[in-house]
Write a protein that holds these residues in place. Sequence first.
Motif, PDB file in Angstrom:
ATOM      1  N   UNK A  38       0.751  -1.159  -0.013  1.00  0.00           N
ATOM      2  CA  UNK A  38      -0.007   0.045   0.070  1.00  0.00           C
ATOM      3  C   UNK A  38       0.968   1.307  -0.108  1.00  0.00           C
ATOM      4  N   UNK A  39       1.785   1.179   1.019  1.00  0.00           N
ATOM      5  CA  UNK A  39       2.813   2.324   0.800  1.00  0.00           C
ATOM      6  C   UNK A  39       3.497   2.608  -0.294  1.00  0.00           C
ATOM      7  N   UNK A  40       3.994   1.556  -0.922  1.00  0.00           N
ATOM      8  CA  UNK A  40       4.700   1.920  -2.214  1.00  0.00           C
ATOM      9  C   UNK A  40       3.721   2.512  -3.504  1.00  0.00           C
ATOM     10  N   UNK A  41       2.450   1.707  -3.544  1.00  0.00           N
ATOM     11  CA  UNK A  41       1.560   2.263  -4.415  1.00  0.00           C
ATOM     12  C   UNK A  41       1.216   3.701  -4.136  1.00  0.00           C
ATOM     13  N   UNK A  42       1.149   4.054  -2.743  1.00  0.00           N
ATOM     14  CA  UNK A  42       0.655   5.296  -2.509  1.00  0.00           C
ATOM     15  C   UNK A  42       1.868   6.393  -2.978  1.00  0.00           C
ATOM     16  N   UNK A  43       2.991   6.019  -3.107  1.00  0.00           N
ATOM     17  CA  UNK A  43       4.064   6.802  -3.326  1.00  0.00           C
ATOM     18  C   UNK A  43       4.082   7.062  -4.770  1.00  0.00           C
ATOM     19  N   UNK A  44       3.767   6.206  -5.555  1.00  0.00           N
ATOM     20  CA  UNK A  44       3.553   6.198  -7.109  1.00  0.00           C
ATOM     21  C   UNK A  44       2.503   7.494  -7.348  1.00  0.00           C
ATOM     22  N   UNK A  45       1.287   7.160  -6.676  1.00  0.00           N
ATOM     23  CA  UNK A  45       0.145   7.932  -6.985  1.00  0.00           C
ATOM     24  C   UNK A  45       0.541   9.528  -6.421  1.00  0.00           C
ATOM     25  N   UNK A  46       1.405   9.610  -5.092  1.00  0.00           N
ATOM     26  CA  UNK A  46       1.633  11.001  -4.831  1.00  0.00           C
ATOM     27  C   UNK A  46       2.752  11.813  -5.838  1.00  0.00           C
ATOM     28  N   UNK A  47       3.421  10.737  -6.166  1.00  0.00           N
ATOM     29  CA  UNK A  47       4.360  11.336  -7.335  1.00  0.00           C
ATOM     30  C   UNK A  47       3.519  11.690  -8.673  1.00  0.00           C
ATOM     31  N   UNK A  48       2.621  10.977  -9.125  1.00  0.00           N
ATOM     32  CA  UNK A  48       1.704  11.328 -10.227  1.00  0.00           C
ATOM     33  C   UNK A  48       0.857  12.629  -9.768  1.00  0.00           C
ATOM     34  N   UNK A  49       0.883  13.038  -8.454  1.00  0.00           N
ATOM     35  CA  UNK A  49       0.068  14.192  -8.120  1.00  0.00           C
ATOM     36  C   UNK A  49       1.074  15.443  -7.910  1.00  0.00           C
ATOM     37  N   UNK A  50       2.438  15.113  -8.293  1.00  0.00           N
ATOM     38  CA  UNK A  50       3.228  16.221  -8.303  1.00  0.00           C
ATOM     39  C   UNK A  50       3.861  16.563  -6.735  1.00  0.00           C
TER      40      UNK A  50
END
Length: 183
Positions: A119-131
């Motif tokens: 979950x944390x790794x996936x959240x990091x990807x999504x946070x990056x996508x949000x800038x």
Amino acid sequence: MIDEPPTLRRIGADEARDAAQGARLAGQLADVLLDCVEGGASVSFMWPLPRERALAFWQQVLAATARGQRVLMVAELQGRVVGTVQAVLDLPDNQPHRADVAKMLVHRSARRHGVGARLMAALEVQARAEGRQVLVLDTVTGGDAERLYQRAGWQRVGDVPFYALMPDGRPCGTTFYFKHLAA
């Protein structure tokens, strides 16, 4: 016991806005929250936690997700939510590059199988996508989650003694962490 890896997905604005899907999600997320608080997790709520209060919390999260103010990730096994984590994007104007990580929860039946780490790794990807370039979180000092965050490369900032209460009313310290995300 987990026989297969969970499916991870981001809850989209349309799903969060949809009344039927939102009600189903809120119910499953409330189940996870209730299990965690009953199990002693200090995640802003006291025990006993009325189900109505847990549902109201998740309805607020879904509304913020629908407005684009949060990233909401879920881990599902056989169509049921067993874990969740959020990135709070709605921060002051001078912090558009940052997000706060909130409510990293895994149902006790799904723990020790890598759900939290995924979950944390996936959240990091999504946070990056949000800038977002910097993530910040806090957790109970000395709790199991500290090992998870340290293994994932989070940097410890420091502790605040007596910051919060455990669900049974005992005081606990809180440790703050941050992580710089690679571009």
